[in-house]
Design an enzyme around this catalytic site. Structure first.
Site, mmCIF file in Angstrom:
data_model
loop_
_atom_site.group_PDB
_atom_site.id
_atom_site.type_symbol
_atom_site.label_atom_id
_atom_site.label_comp_id
_atom_site.label_asym_id
_atom_site.label_seq_id
_atom_site.Cartn_x
_atom_site.Cartn_y
_atom_site.Cartn_z
ATOM 1 N N GLY A 28 0.594 -4.861 0.863
ATOM 2 C CA GLY A 28 -0.254 -4.940 -0.012
ATOM 3 C C GLY A 28 -0.171 -5.641 -1.339
ATOM 4 N N ALA A 56 0.942 -1.128 0.082
ATOM 5 C CA ALA A 56 0.012 -0.039 0.038
ATOM 6 C C ALA A 56 0.922 1.143 -0.144
ATOM 7 C CB ALA A 56 -0.655 -0.017 1.252
#
Ligand code: CAA
Length: 258
Positions: free
Chosen positions: A109, A66
């Site tokens: 992520g 992320a």
């Protein structure tokens, strides 16, 4: 398909490829990547001419996680109200087979996105990890859940608590990765797998995906019953009649997805 800001898209022979394309940030997954990737995948899922979807990144990074710069000022109330990261479930709602092809870093992520697919293939240079612990947080896109189911508690705890990276061979040995190939063969292999799937009945492949995913959600008894019911349902399809007739007649089947 219309132009996207953070991904490239390509369609060939019934296979759609989504390439995450933020090279300066090692394909970090900001909100725009989430929107672009899930919009494209949802559109391909609804497109009758597409049979399988590939998600990939660059040779250096599938995705390095992320976007830390975007998250650095994120506070609890904003994240909670927006249910930050929940938007990725649009990808796991896709009913067509999704192949994730990992060339380099798949961290945080990025590892979690790779695990959202149905078949994960990796180049020999791939590196997987859940390094959120180094940032004072924990996985938030499924790492503690999908990684644990994929590789078991011992290794998932090791990865998530130490933040260490795992190379492609260990990832395959541990059950995270389906196949490892040389870096230059990654996309060709992903395409071969996608083409193989595309040559089958789309109804049968959707049922396979539903059945296998049910194994993660339910007890063995309920899962076995669900599989049997799906099998019974498959007997109502033209593709079952065609597939079995073709076997008996010693010819290739001509599936019509009906
Ligand atoms: N977010 C934002 N930017 C990132 C990023 C990320 N996750 N990962 C890399 N970048 C940026 C870097 O800031 C750098 O940008 P600048 O040139 O503007 O400084 C650029 O990408 C290149 O990165 P590096 O210079 O660090 O490249 P490197 O080859 O030296 O190192 C790396 C590569 C080991 C992957 C390193 O970039 C790294 O550790 N990245 C962060 C990995 C990480 O912690 N991921 C987890 C994020 S949190 C998360 O994902 C939560 C969740 O569960 C959903």
């Amino acid at each position: 398909m219309s132009e996207f800001e953070t991904i490239l898209t390509d369609v060939a022979d019934g296979v759609a490829t989504i390439t995450i394309n933020r090279p300066k940030a090692l394909n970090a997954l900001n909100l725009q990547v989430l929107t672009d990737t899930t919009d494209a995948a949802t559109a391909y899922d609804a497109d009758d001419s597409i049979k399988a979807i590939i998600i990939t990144g660059s040779e250096k990074a599938f995705a390095a996680g992320a976007d830390i710069k975007e998250m650095s000022s994120l506070d609890f109330s904003t994240a909670y109200k927006a249910d930050w990261f929940a938007g990725w479930t649009r990808l796991t709602d896709v009913r067509k087979p999704v192949i994730t092809a990992v060339g380099g870093y798949a961290l945080g992520g990025g590892c979690e996105l790779a695990m959202m697919g149905d078949i994960l293939i990796a180049s020999t240079k791939a590196k997987f990890g859940q390094p959120e612990i180094n940032l004072g947080v924990l996985p938030g896109m499924g790492g503690s859940q999908r990684l644990t189911r994929a590789i078991g508690k011992a290794k998932a705890m090791d990865m998530c608590l130490t933040g260490r990276m795992m190379g492609a061979e260990e990832a395959e040995r541990s059950g995270l990765v389906a196949r490892i190939v040389e870096p230059e063969a990654l996309l060709d292999t992903a395409n071969e797998i996608a083409q193989t799937i595309a040559s089958k009945s789309r109804i049968a492949s959707a049922m396979v995906k539903e059945a296998v995913n049910t194994a993660f959600e339910t007890t063995l008894e309920q899962g076995l019953r669900y599989e049997r019911r799906l099998f019974h349902s498959s007997l109502a399809t033209n593709d079952q009649s065609e597939g079995m007739a073709a076997f008996v007649e010693k010819r290739d089947p001509n599936f019509t997805d009906s």
